[in-house]
Design an enzyme around this catalytic site. Structure first.
Site, PDB file in Angstrom:
ATOM      1  N   ASP A 103       0.804  -1.225   0.000  1.00  0.00           N
ATOM      2  CA  ASP A 103       0.000   0.000   0.000  1.00  0.00           C
ATOM      3  C   ASP A 103       0.838   1.276   0.000  1.00  0.00           C
ATOM      4  O   ASP A 103       0.330   2.352   0.340  1.00  0.00           O
ATOM      5  CB  ASP A 103      -0.968  -0.005   1.186  1.00  0.00           C
ATOM      6  CG  ASP A 103      -2.222  -0.804   0.862  1.00  0.00           C
ATOM      7  OD1 ASP A 103      -2.602  -0.870  -0.329  1.00  0.00           O
ATOM      8  OD2 ASP A 103      -2.825  -1.372   1.789  1.00  0.00           O
ATOM      9  N   ASP A 170      -7.408  -4.445  -4.439  1.00  0.00           N
ATOM     10  CA  ASP A 170      -7.084  -3.097  -3.958  1.00  0.00           C
ATOM     11  C   ASP A 170      -5.794  -2.559  -4.570  1.00  0.00           C
ATOM     12  O   ASP A 170      -5.600  -1.352  -4.730  1.00  0.00           O
ATOM     13  CB  ASP A 170      -6.900  -3.067  -2.430  1.00  0.00           C
ATOM     14  CG  ASP A 170      -7.815  -4.003  -1.677  1.00  0.00           C
ATOM     15  OD1 ASP A 170      -8.167  -5.066  -2.224  1.00  0.00           O
ATOM     16  OD2 ASP A 170      -8.166  -3.688  -0.536  1.00  0.00           O
TER      17      ASP A 170
HETATM   18  N1  GLY Z   1      -7.432  -1.601   0.986  1.00  0.00           N
HETATM   19  C1  GLY Z   1      -8.136  -2.065   2.122  1.00  0.00           C
HETATM   20  C2  GLY Z   1      -9.571  -1.749   2.068  1.00  0.00           C
HETATM   21  O1  GLY Z   1     -10.092  -1.329   1.073  1.00  0.00           O
HETATM   22  O2  GLY Z   1     -10.204  -1.909   3.092  1.00  0.00           O
END
Ligand code: GLY
Length: 397
Positions: A103, A170
């Site tokens: 992330d 994601d």
């Molecule tokens: N990227 C983690 C979520 O969307 O909760």
């Protein structure tokens, strides 16, 4: 079906008025929360500070990112001061490699990357490039066939946190960091990793009907899908709405960076599915395939999807783009009326965000789970979407 130009004109006054409320609110909140990395809010409506709770966390770039969005449009220096301060608060996380994960795009590109784009700060650019290198280092090359994917999370082989061969939908949102790194270094390796990952995501996360798998397990030699997991959705095979919105906006962003038609096709498939599943009342449920009761919303999915839908409307011909813009406007206007708190006295704006489909549906369980709360990325994407309606040019992605 109205065309894009007509829809933009008809909704201009609403977007201006809504942005005026957002700006009025955040010009107060930016001062109050300057020394915080906000996530949700406490019972008094003030931001919870992740600096104390969990400084390395995937959402900790959204507050700085929101302030950069607001600064880019208003040129109010107070937003810039807060964005810079949030970078100071984040900076120590960069000193420990083991705290970085997939992330880094969400965290560092929305803060340091945006900073460089808006101010030309070379130190911010360098730090963001280190983050791009760390993201590229997560690439798992499928050794028997061309291609590969970016590994999700950190963990140790053979433990309960063994994520070595796992990817998630994601992560599409982290790819702009890699495309950007290729642009600024004139080195296409970053973009090649990004495209390989986006291709695996098209193949293994996006389903034929436009819904998505949140978590995919891969065969390390071939990259092939070996299994899927429910992740933040209701169950294996269900349809976590924020995951769908990551697909809508994420594939649009890969298209914008590469102009490869297959990403546009993927974005449209995900968008058609998303719109079909929200059009009854324009209030997104947490999971589109969960039982009808209890009714659990996730506004963050609607705000992120709206950003992707507006971009689709800008890319596609007038007659095709209109339906996506109309859907985005319906989402934003309905959520604005039902879910938004524009009072400058409270720190939260977009309420009814939900972290995940809760395991325990009892009243106590729902209270403990992150259900129907404001989450900082909801405010970020809602603001970004309204700015897109106003024709704002700056994009940190
Ligand atoms: N990227 C983690 C979520 O969307 O909760």
């Amino acid at each position: 079906m109205k065309n894009v130009e007509t829809l933009l004109r008809e909704n201009r006054a609403w977007a201006e008025e809504t942005f005026r409320k957002i700006d009025t609110k955040f010009s107060a909140v930016t001062l109050r929360s300057r020394d915080k990395l906000p996530y949700g809010v406490n019972e008094n409506g003030f931001h919870i500070d992740m600096t104390e709770r969990r400084r390395p966390w995937w959402t900790n770039g959204f507050w700085g990112g929101l302030n950069w969005l607001l600064y880019a449009y208003t040129k109010n220096e107070e937003y810039k001061k807060t964005a810079k301060r949030s970078e100071e608060l984040l900076r120590p996380v960069a000193d420990e490699f083991g705290r970085l994960d997939h992330d880094v795009g969400f965290v560092w590109h929305l803060t340091f990357g945006a900073d460089y784009m808006l101010t030309g700060d070379e130190a911010a650019k360098n730090l963001d490039l280190y983050m791009a290198a760390s993201l590229a280092s997560r690439f798992i090359l499928a050794t028997k066939v061309p291609g590969g994917f970016i590994r999700a999370w950190n963990g140790k082989r053979g433990t309960a946190w063994d994520n070595y061969d796992r990817s998630i939908i994601d992560c599409l949102m982290n790819l702009p960091l890699l495309y950007w790194a290729s642009d600024v270094t004139d080195d296409d390796r970053f973009a090649r990793f990004a495209k390989a990952h986006a291709d695996v995501s098209l193949r293994d996360h996006l389903r034929a009907d436009g819904s998505v798998n949140h978590i995919v397990d891969h065969d390390r030699e071939t990259g092939a899908l070996t299994g899927t997991q429910a992740g933040q959705g209701y169950a294996v095979g269900s349809s976590w709405s924020r995951g769908c919105s990551w697909a809508v906006y994420g594939f649009v962003l890969s298209y914008l960076h590469t102009k490869e038609e297959r990403y546009l096709e993927g974005a449209k498939r995900a968008a058609d599915y998303f719109v079909e599943n929200v059009k009854s009342d324009w209030l997104p449920r947490v999971d589109f395939r969960a039982p009808a009761e209890p009714v659990l919303y996730d506004s963050t999915a609607g705000a992120c999807a709206a950003c992707g839908l507006i971009e689709l409307a800008k890319i596609l011909p007038e007659n095709e783009g209109g339906k996506y813009l109309e859907a985005a406007v319906n989402l934003l206007r309905t959520m604005g009326e039902k879910f938004c708190n524009f009072d400058p006295a409270n720190d939260h704006m977009l309420d009814y965000g939900t972290e995940r489909y809760p395991a325990d549906l009892s009243p106590e369980g729902l209270k403990k789970a992150g259900v129907h709360m404001s989450i900082i990325y909801g405010d970020f994407f809602y603001t970004e979407a309204v700015l897109k309606l106003l024709g704002a040019e700056f994009s940190p992605w």
